[in-house]
Design a protein around this motif. Structure first.
Motif, PDB file in Angstrom:
ATOM      1  N   LEU A 100       0.818  -1.211   0.000  1.00  0.00           N
ATOM      2  CA  LEU A 100       0.000   0.000   0.000  1.00  0.00           C
ATOM      3  C   LEU A 100       0.853   1.263   0.000  1.00  0.00           C
ATOM      4  N   MET A 101       2.112   1.126   0.343  1.00  0.00           N
ATOM      5  CA  MET A 101       2.988   2.287   0.422  1.00  0.00           C
ATOM      6  C   MET A 101       4.005   2.357  -0.713  1.00  0.00           C
ATOM      7  N   GLN A 102       4.350   1.205  -1.255  1.00  0.00           N
ATOM      8  CA  GLN A 102       5.512   1.127  -2.141  1.00  0.00           C
ATOM      9  C   GLN A 102       5.375   1.993  -3.390  1.00  0.00           C
ATOM     10  N   SER A 103       4.185   2.044  -3.966  1.00  0.00           N
ATOM     11  CA  SER A 103       4.025   2.820  -5.194  1.00  0.00           C
ATOM     12  C   SER A 103       3.920   4.317  -4.924  1.00  0.00           C
ATOM     13  N   GLY A 104       3.644   4.679  -3.672  1.00  0.00           N
ATOM     14  CA  GLY A 104       3.508   6.092  -3.337  1.00  0.00           C
ATOM     15  C   GLY A 104       2.193   6.694  -3.787  1.00  0.00           C
ATOM     16  N   ILE A 107      -5.508   5.331  -3.431  1.00  0.00           N
ATOM     17  CA  ILE A 107      -6.788   5.950  -3.775  1.00  0.00           C
ATOM     18  C   ILE A 107      -7.895   5.317  -2.932  1.00  0.00           C
ATOM     19  N   LEU A 108      -8.730   6.165  -2.353  1.00  0.00           N
ATOM     20  CA  LEU A 108      -9.897   5.691  -1.616  1.00  0.00           C
ATOM     21  C   LEU A 108     -11.140   6.105  -2.403  1.00  0.00           C
ATOM     22  N   PRO A 109     -11.833   5.145  -3.020  1.00  0.00           N
ATOM     23  CA  PRO A 109     -13.054   5.456  -3.775  1.00  0.00           C
ATOM     24  C   PRO A 109     -14.276   5.477  -2.845  1.00  0.00           C
ATOM     25  N   LEU A 180      -7.109   1.319  -2.569  1.00  0.00           N
ATOM     26  CA  LEU A 180      -6.589   0.905  -3.872  1.00  0.00           C
ATOM     27  C   LEU A 180      -5.246   1.559  -4.128  1.00  0.00           C
ATOM     28  N   THR A 181      -4.251   0.742  -4.397  1.00  0.00           N
ATOM     29  CA  THR A 181      -2.954   1.302  -4.779  1.00  0.00           C
ATOM     30  C   THR A 181      -2.618   0.811  -6.173  1.00  0.00           C
TER      31      THR A 181
END
Length: 208
Positions: A100-104, A107-109, A180-181
């Motif tokens: 959840l952190m790696q891509s930086g 998104i919260l829908p 969502l990441t």
């Protein structure tokens, strides 16, 4: 990509590179959500886009405790000999916070829940808003695939949803589907083996 190529390439990635996803791409992906069907035709969707690992860390704080308990539970209750399934869990569970952190990019829908409380439906149609929100999310997953991105989502458990809504200041009456990441997959990203499905075995004509 052609539609069926996108469907084929849509996969769950949990390993991302450091390459940043541009704002323009994020807007296109979120725009795809508004092309999905909605039960009230109003498309009352809102999105919180969280960038930078420090900000993401604040949002996912409620997940830490529950994830540790879930890791133990999955392996304790496994009563199958499905090696592919357990290989997926073996890779996925240790990465739940990292992914959840790696891509930086997180998104919260959010969607407007107008009728009965989401977790206390009075009948099947009470889930119409929830179903519409997931249709929108599927559009986003496919749009991200078309952009060359990998995606993964975490569905909140226990008290995570309420705590996260409080952290991000979500207004009353709004719910979110998942965290969502998405990002550009790492070169060595692990991909679980897909199950081969014989479509004809799953189609029933007129009756089961």
């Amino acid at each position: 990509m052609e539609l069926y190529e996108v469907l084929e390439k849509r996969r769950t990635y949990r390993d991302f590179s450091d390459r940043e996803v541009s704002d323009e791409i994020v807007k296109r992906i979120i725009g795809a959500a508004f092309k999905a069907p909605t039960n009230d035709h109003l498309r009352q969707l809102e999105f919180i886009v969280v960038r930078d690992r420090e900000n993401i860390a604040k949002v996912i704080t409620p997940l830490v405790k529950n994830m540790e308990a879930f890791k133990e539970l999955v392996f304790e209750v496994n009563d199958t000999d499905d090696e592919d399934k357990m290989a997926m869990f073996a890779d996925a569970l240790p990465k739940q916070q990292k992914m959840l952190m790696q891509s930086g990019l997180l998104i919260l829908p959010f969607f407007r829940q107008k009728q009965s409380p989401l977790l206390k439906p009075v009948e099947q149609s009470s889930l119409n808003y929830f179903a519409s929100a997931w249709c929108a999310l599927e559009n986003m997953l496919l749009a991200a695939t078309n952009e060359g991105l990998g995606t993964v989502f975490h569905i909140p458990v226990s008290d995570e949803a309420e705590k996260i809504k409080e952290i991000v200041g979500a207004p009353e009456g709004y719910e979110f589907t998942c965290l969502l990441t998405m990002g550009y997959p790492a070169e060595n990203a692990f991909l679980p083996k897909q199950k081969e499905i014989n479509i004809e075995d799953r189609i029933h004509m007129n009756i089961w």
